[in-house]
Scaffold this motif. Structure first.
Motif, PDB file in Angstrom:
ATOM      1  N   ASP A 166       5.231  10.316   5.688  1.00  0.00           N
ATOM      2  CA  ASP A 166       6.238  11.362   5.519  1.00  0.00           C
ATOM      3  C   ASP A 166       6.694  11.456   4.072  1.00  0.00           C
ATOM      4  O   ASP A 166       7.871  11.335   3.762  1.00  0.00           O
ATOM      5  CB  ASP A 166       7.436  11.032   6.428  1.00  0.00           C
ATOM      6  CG  ASP A 166       8.457  12.146   6.431  1.00  0.00           C
ATOM      7  OD1 ASP A 166       9.667  11.808   6.504  1.00  0.00           O
ATOM      8  OD2 ASP A 166       8.085  13.332   6.325  1.00  0.00           O
ATOM      9  N   HIS A 334       7.049   3.804  -0.235  1.00  0.00           N
ATOM     10  CA  HIS A 334       6.141   3.004   0.576  1.00  0.00           C
ATOM     11  C   HIS A 334       4.942   2.627  -0.274  1.00  0.00           C
ATOM     12  O   HIS A 334       3.792   2.802   0.122  1.00  0.00           O
ATOM     13  CB  HIS A 334       5.680   3.783   1.804  1.00  0.00           C
ATOM     14  CG  HIS A 334       6.744   4.173   2.766  1.00  0.00           C
ATOM     15  ND1 HIS A 334       7.552   3.236   3.410  1.00  0.00           N
ATOM     16  CD2 HIS A 334       7.165   5.365   3.177  1.00  0.00           C
ATOM     17  CE1 HIS A 334       8.385   3.886   4.192  1.00  0.00           C
ATOM     18  NE2 HIS A 334       8.193   5.181   4.077  1.00  0.00           N
ATOM     19  N   MET A 366       2.485  11.880  11.667  1.00  0.00           N
ATOM     20  CA  MET A 366       3.559  11.607  10.704  1.00  0.00           C
ATOM     21  C   MET A 366       3.963  12.904  10.031  1.00  0.00           C
ATOM     22  O   MET A 366       3.175  13.815   9.894  1.00  0.00           O
ATOM     23  CB  MET A 366       3.094  10.590   9.672  1.00  0.00           C
ATOM     24  CG  MET A 366       3.130   9.177  10.205  1.00  0.00           C
ATOM     25  SD  MET A 366       4.609   8.822  11.187  1.00  0.00           S
ATOM     26  CE  MET A 366       5.697   8.255   9.911  1.00  0.00           C
ATOM     27  N   PHE A 368       5.828  14.350  11.582  1.00  0.00           N
ATOM     28  CA  PHE A 368       6.268  14.928  12.858  1.00  0.00           C
ATOM     29  C   PHE A 368       5.906  16.412  12.953  1.00  0.00           C
ATOM     30  O   PHE A 368       6.677  17.284  12.598  1.00  0.00           O
ATOM     31  CB  PHE A 368       7.780  14.698  13.021  1.00  0.00           C
ATOM     32  CG  PHE A 368       8.081  13.240  12.956  1.00  0.00           C
ATOM     33  CD1 PHE A 368       7.786  12.418  14.030  1.00  0.00           C
ATOM     34  CD2 PHE A 368       8.544  12.662  11.795  1.00  0.00           C
ATOM     35  CE1 PHE A 368       8.017  11.050  13.964  1.00  0.00           C
ATOM     36  CE2 PHE A 368       8.785  11.298  11.724  1.00  0.00           C
ATOM     37  CZ  PHE A 368       8.523  10.482  12.814  1.00  0.00           C
ATOM     38  N   GLU A 422       5.476   0.199   8.825  1.00  0.00           N
ATOM     39  CA  GLU A 422       5.334   0.849  10.139  1.00  0.00           C
ATOM     40  C   GLU A 422       3.896   0.893  10.634  1.00  0.00           C
ATOM     41  O   GLU A 422       3.367   1.946  10.995  1.00  0.00           O
ATOM     42  CB  GLU A 422       5.929   2.249  10.067  1.00  0.00           C
ATOM     43  CG  GLU A 422       7.396   2.142   9.786  1.00  0.00           C
ATOM     44  CD  GLU A 422       8.088   3.462   9.788  1.00  0.00           C
ATOM     45  OE1 GLU A 422       7.458   4.454   9.361  1.00  0.00           O
ATOM     46  OE2 GLU A 422       9.228   3.496  10.227  1.00  0.00           O
ATOM     47  N   MET A 457       9.839   1.922  15.296  1.00  0.00           N
ATOM     48  CA  MET A 457      10.601   1.931  16.549  1.00  0.00           C
ATOM     49  C   MET A 457       9.697   2.070  17.777  1.00  0.00           C
ATOM     50  O   MET A 457      10.089   1.676  18.874  1.00  0.00           O
ATOM     51  CB  MET A 457      11.633   3.053  16.526  1.00  0.00           C
ATOM     52  CG  MET A 457      11.079   4.445  16.407  1.00  0.00           C
ATOM     53  SD  MET A 457      12.450   5.609  16.202  1.00  0.00           S
ATOM     54  CE  MET A 457      11.544   7.137  16.038  1.00  0.00           C
ATOM     55  N   TYR A 478      15.845   4.611  14.522  1.00  0.00           N
ATOM     56  CA  TYR A 478      16.444   5.937  14.343  1.00  0.00           C
ATOM     57  C   TYR A 478      17.283   6.388  15.516  1.00  0.00           C
ATOM     58  O   TYR A 478      17.299   7.577  15.865  1.00  0.00           O
ATOM     59  CB  TYR A 478      15.355   6.953  13.983  1.00  0.00           C
ATOM     60  CG  TYR A 478      14.978   6.839  12.527  1.00  0.00           C
ATOM     61  CD1 TYR A 478      13.951   6.022  12.104  1.00  0.00           C
ATOM     62  CD2 TYR A 478      15.736   7.490  11.546  1.00  0.00           C
ATOM     63  CE1 TYR A 478      13.636   5.881  10.774  1.00  0.00           C
ATOM     64  CE2 TYR A 478      15.429   7.353  10.198  1.00  0.00           C
ATOM     65  CZ  TYR A 478      14.380   6.546   9.811  1.00  0.00           C
ATOM     66  OH  TYR A 478      14.072   6.394   8.500  1.00  0.00           O
ATOM     67  N   PHE A 566      13.871  13.890  -0.475  1.00  0.00           N
ATOM     68  CA  PHE A 566      12.584  13.831  -1.179  1.00  0.00           C
ATOM     69  C   PHE A 566      11.574  14.769  -0.534  1.00  0.00           C
ATOM     70  O   PHE A 566      11.756  15.211   0.601  1.00  0.00           O
ATOM     71  CB  PHE A 566      12.047  12.392  -1.175  1.00  0.00           C
ATOM     72  CG  PHE A 566      11.826  11.820   0.199  1.00  0.00           C
ATOM     73  CD1 PHE A 566      12.854  11.146   0.862  1.00  0.00           C
ATOM     74  CD2 PHE A 566      10.605  11.944   0.853  1.00  0.00           C
ATOM     75  CE1 PHE A 566      12.671  10.621   2.143  1.00  0.00           C
ATOM     76  CE2 PHE A 566      10.408  11.421   2.121  1.00  0.00           C
ATOM     77  CZ  PHE A 566      11.443  10.761   2.771  1.00  0.00           C
ATOM     78  N   ARG A 574      10.607  19.600   8.603  1.00  0.00           N
ATOM     79  CA  ARG A 574      11.049  19.327   7.246  1.00  0.00           C
ATOM     80  C   ARG A 574      11.475  20.627   6.582  1.00  0.00           C
ATOM     81  O   ARG A 574      10.712  21.615   6.610  1.00  0.00           O
ATOM     82  CB  ARG A 574       9.909  18.673   6.440  1.00  0.00           C
ATOM     83  CG  ARG A 574       9.583  17.264   6.944  1.00  0.00           C
ATOM     84  CD  ARG A 574      10.676  16.271   6.649  1.00  0.00           C
ATOM     85  NE  ARG A 574      10.441  14.955   7.240  1.00  0.00           N
ATOM     86  CZ  ARG A 574      11.081  14.515   8.324  1.00  0.00           C
ATOM     87  NH1 ARG A 574      11.921  15.324   8.971  1.00  0.00           N
ATOM     88  NH2 ARG A 574      10.875  13.311   8.794  1.00  0.00           N
ATOM     89  N   ASN A 578      12.325  15.987   3.200  1.00  0.00           N
ATOM     90  CA  ASN A 578      13.146  15.115   4.021  1.00  0.00           C
ATOM     91  C   ASN A 578      14.565  15.114   3.466  1.00  0.00           C
ATOM     92  O   ASN A 578      14.761  14.910   2.275  1.00  0.00           O
ATOM     93  CB  ASN A 578      12.546  13.698   3.983  1.00  0.00           C
ATOM     94  CG  ASN A 578      13.223  12.748   4.937  1.00  0.00           C
ATOM     95  OD1 ASN A 578      14.447  12.593   4.896  1.00  0.00           O
ATOM     96  ND2 ASN A 578      12.445  12.119   5.800  1.00  0.00           N
ATOM     97  N   LYS A 580      17.196  13.119   4.568  1.00  0.00           N
ATOM     98  CA  LYS A 580      18.005  11.972   5.012  1.00  0.00           C
ATOM     99  C   LYS A 580      18.696  11.267   3.847  1.00  0.00           C
ATOM    100  O   LYS A 580      19.363  10.255   4.027  1.00  0.00           O
ATOM    101  CB  LYS A 580      17.144  10.986   5.786  1.00  0.00           C
ATOM    102  CG  LYS A 580      16.668  11.521   7.146  1.00  0.00           C
ATOM    103  CD  LYS A 580      16.025  10.451   7.981  1.00  0.00           C
ATOM    104  CE  LYS A 580      15.526  11.015   9.304  1.00  0.00           C
ATOM    105  NZ  LYS A 580      14.363  11.922   9.116  1.00  0.00           N
TER     106      LYS A 580
HETATM  107  C1  LIG Z   1       9.136   6.196  12.751  1.00  0.00           C
HETATM  108  C2  LIG Z   1       9.979   6.548  11.564  1.00  0.00           C
HETATM  109  C3  LIG Z   1       9.358   6.170  10.262  1.00  0.00           C
HETATM  110  N1  LIG Z   1      10.102   6.527   9.062  1.00  0.00           N
HETATM  111  C4  LIG Z   1       9.141   6.492   7.938  1.00  0.00           C
HETATM  112  C5  LIG Z   1       9.622   7.227   6.708  1.00  0.00           C
HETATM  113  O1  LIG Z   1       8.605   7.301   5.738  1.00  0.00           O
HETATM  114  C6  LIG Z   1      10.079   8.629   7.125  1.00  0.00           C
HETATM  115  O2  LIG Z   1      10.443   9.389   5.989  1.00  0.00           O
HETATM  116  C7  LIG Z   1      11.255   8.474   8.085  1.00  0.00           C
HETATM  117  C8  LIG Z   1      11.792   9.839   8.492  1.00  0.00           C
HETATM  118  O3  LIG Z   1      11.253  10.442   9.413  1.00  0.00           O
HETATM  119  O4  LIG Z   1      12.754  10.298   7.853  1.00  0.00           O
HETATM  120  C9  LIG Z   1      10.820   7.750   9.318  1.00  0.00           C
END
Ligand SMILES: CCCN1C[C@@H](O)[C@H](O)[C@@H](C(=O)O)C1
Length: 607
Positions: A166, A334, A366, A368, A422, A457, A478, A566, A574, A578, A580
């Motif tokens: 991601d 990562h 990934m 998602f 992960e 997870m 999460y 980012f 997205r 992202n 977060k």
């Molecule tokens: C299973 C979640 C893994 N995690 C990895 C990270 O690289 C992603 O950015 C994060 C996210 O979905 O915000 C989730």
């Protein structure tokens, strides 16, 4: 390999010339560049700044998303007076694979986009003259690249990257490039192992050189006063009344290494090294024998337009933001970050979990449902059941770990290693793979730093088959976002506490920290009562997790995801990347950053 791992420096015997700046640049979608002589110049180049990712400088989709071969070419003057030594070009990174040519002669090839390599060019250069340096890169992803992903073709033949991770698959010459001069007989490696003895320290050292002359090592304190000295390629430096390196209270000694022939200095190199120990014991992480509590972040090397390009200004702002909020640690999620980041962490006293670029080792979509398409699901097995993973990918992973440890082992800030992010640990096939890489790092890291991996997870306590190899557990969870979000957030607390108690039952002596938790938050969205994506909701999620962390004394750290917003692959999950981040992509705090600042400034770095 070790020479490549020494950070480039100018000394009494070494010279350095930056090759950063504007290079010629051209895509090579038919991979015809070598056959058509691009090693001596590009037919129709544009100009491209180095260091930078190429993607976000372009305004057209084809260029931004380009996947395949691409070239950088520049002209390099090599001074004639350097002929009596070794002349090398050091690429701090080239993402993801690179072949280097000088005047049409291949001089280096390297795979892995986040660690340095050198091209030795003595035999290919025209001395005291201009030379053509050409670099052919490739940014395609597969199950044998780190990071892992896939590459597929659109109906018109265009290659498309399908990351299993991601973050955007930025690529190019993203870090500094330098021309180096060193004596033929040169220092190629320095290894140090620290032992604290009351108010003194004993530092076991090993120096590798390319010749047989003797070596001296001198240690200077921050005032430039000599505090220890030893002769020989191996030995022990005794430092009385040592000033230890600590979290947010750094102290760096200058270790000066010289190869000598009588009074003549053949080569000289130095490094700035903090003296500290780090270990895991009785559910605690100890620095200098004292229990620490880690407050910090998962991060990315990522900024607007620069992409993953090295940006000293953004890096400095990130450290100022982290100091402002009361952080004392981060994970290089990562992939290994630029060395300049680790020197900054040395100076600022940050505990760094140094992570290998081994992300995406999980059959998943990934990002998602990212627009790059659902990937991996056409594969019949889980990731580690794949034969090519147990052979080719494992070999690449081991080499990458050797390069990462060789480069980063002297940094005081590097206090732990994360060997994977992960991975799919749901299957027994992962066990021999994990044991191979964890045994390797246990062998090559002379400081024996704690090792772990980021637990996903989808492989919780009771499912995870590999946790026995980890010295401490590092969880990405999460609740409050991907599961038990919004009004169900209270259910997240119950489920997370149940899993934590199962983990503690499985591993009663190992400390646990959280390396990811959080919620996507669009800065500027405010709702009362809160809803997901609002700033108010991100505060609620941080409060939920804080209550969980405060419930167990064997939780030793909290690193929410992510320091900043980012860029990722585009997709329905997205919104231009992202979100977060506790800070926006331009490094401004969201509401939850103020909550964490209040919380973290009240939690001491040492318990
Ligand atoms: C299973 C979640 C893994 N995690 C990895 C990270 O690289 C992603 O950015 C994060 C996210 O979905 O915000 C989730």
């Amino acid at each position: 390999m070790p020479f490549e791992s020494l950070y480039p420096r100018v000394t009494a015997t070494r010279r350095m010339q930056s090759m950063n700046g504007s290079w010629d640049f051209q895509f090579d979608p038919e991979s015809k560049g070598v056959a058509e002589g691009w090693t001596k110049g590009l037919p129709n180049p544009t100009d491209m700044p180095v260091p930078a990712s190429f993607a976000d400088v372009f305004t057209d989709k084809y260029s931004r998303e380009y996947t395949g071969d691409f070239w950088y070419v520049t002209t390099l003057f090599v001074p004639g007076e350097w002929k009596d030594g070794s002349v090398d070009i050091r690429f701090d990174s080239a993402t993801h694979a690179a072949t280097v040519y000088v005047n049409g002669t291949e001089v280096a090839h390297h795979e892995g986009g986040f660690l340095p390599f050198v091209a030795h060019i003595n035999d290919a250069v025209k001395w005291n003259d201009y030379n053509i340096v050409a670099v052919k890169l490739n940014n395609e992803l597969s199950w044998q690249t780190l990071p892992v992903g896939e590459t597929y073709r659109l109906p018109d033949g265009t290659l498309v990257s399908a990351p299993y991770f991601d973050f955007y698959n930025y690529s190019g010459l993203q870090r500094n490039v330098n021309l180096l001069y060193t004596p033929n007989e040169r220092i190629e490696d320095l290894d140090v192992v620290h032992h604290i003895d009351g108010s003194d320290a004993h530092v076991d050292y090993t120096v590798a050189t390319s010749g047989d002359h003797d070596v001296e090592v001198v240690v200077l304190d921050e005032d430039g006063v000599e505090v220890a000295r030893a002769n020989g390629k191996q030995g022990t430096l005794d430092i009385k009344d040592v000033h230890l390196w600590n979290l947010r209270a750094a102290y760096l000694y200058k270790f000066v290494v010289r190869i000598k022939d009588g009074d003549t200095v053949i080569d000289e190199y130095f490094d700035e090294i903090g003296i500290r120990t780090v270990e895991v014991k009785d559910c605690k992480i100890l620095v200098n024998g004292r229990e620490v509590y880690l407050k910090g972040f998962g991060r990315h090397e990522d900024s607007n337009v620069h992409g993953r390009g090295f940006d000293a200004v953004m890096n400095k702002r990130d450290y100022e933001d982290m100091k402002w909020i009361g952080a004392n640690s981060f994970r290089t999620s990562h992939y290994p970050y630029a060395e300049e980041q680790l020197y900054e962490a040395d100076r600022d006293g940050f505990f760094v979990i140094d992570e290998a670029p081994t992300v995406g080792m999980f059959k998943s979509t990934m990002n998602f449902l990212g627009a790059s398409g659902a990937v991996g699901n056409d594969k019949p097995k889980t990731f580690f059941e794949e034969e090519s993973v147990q052979t080719e990918t494992l070999a690449i992973h081991r080499r990458t770990l050797e390069e990462m440890v060789a480069r980063d082992k002297r940094h005081a800030s590097v206090c732990a290693w994360s060997l994977l992010n992960e991975p799919d640990t749901t299957n027994e096939a992962a066990v021999p793979y994990f044991e191979s890489i964890f045994d390797l790092v246990a062998e090559i890291d002379t400081q024996k730093r704690p090792k772990t991996y980021a637990s996903i997870m989808m492989s919780p306590a009771g499912v995870d088959k590999t946790h026995h190899v980890a010295d401490f557990l590092m969880l990405n969870r999460y609740h409050g976002w991907y599961v038990n979000g919004g009004y169900a957030i209270s259910k997240g607390t119950i489920e997370m506490k149940a899993e934590l108690e199962k983990w503690h039952e499985l591993e009663p002596t190992k400390p646990i920290m959280f390396s990811e938790y959080g919620a996507d938050t669009m800065a500027g969205i405010h709702k009362l009562p809160s809803v997901m994506w609002s700033e108010e909701y991100q505060v609620e999620v941080m409060k939920m997790w804080a209550e969980i962390f405060d419930s167990y004394d064997w939780i030793v750290g909290e690193q929410p995801w992510n320091l900043n917003d980012f860029q990722t692959t585009e997709g329905i999950m997205r919104v231009d990347g992202n979100k977060k981040g506790l800070f926006t992509r331009d490094r401004q705090p969201k509401m939850a950053a103020f909550f964490l600042k209040d919380r973290w400034t009240a939690i001491p770095d040492y318990k």
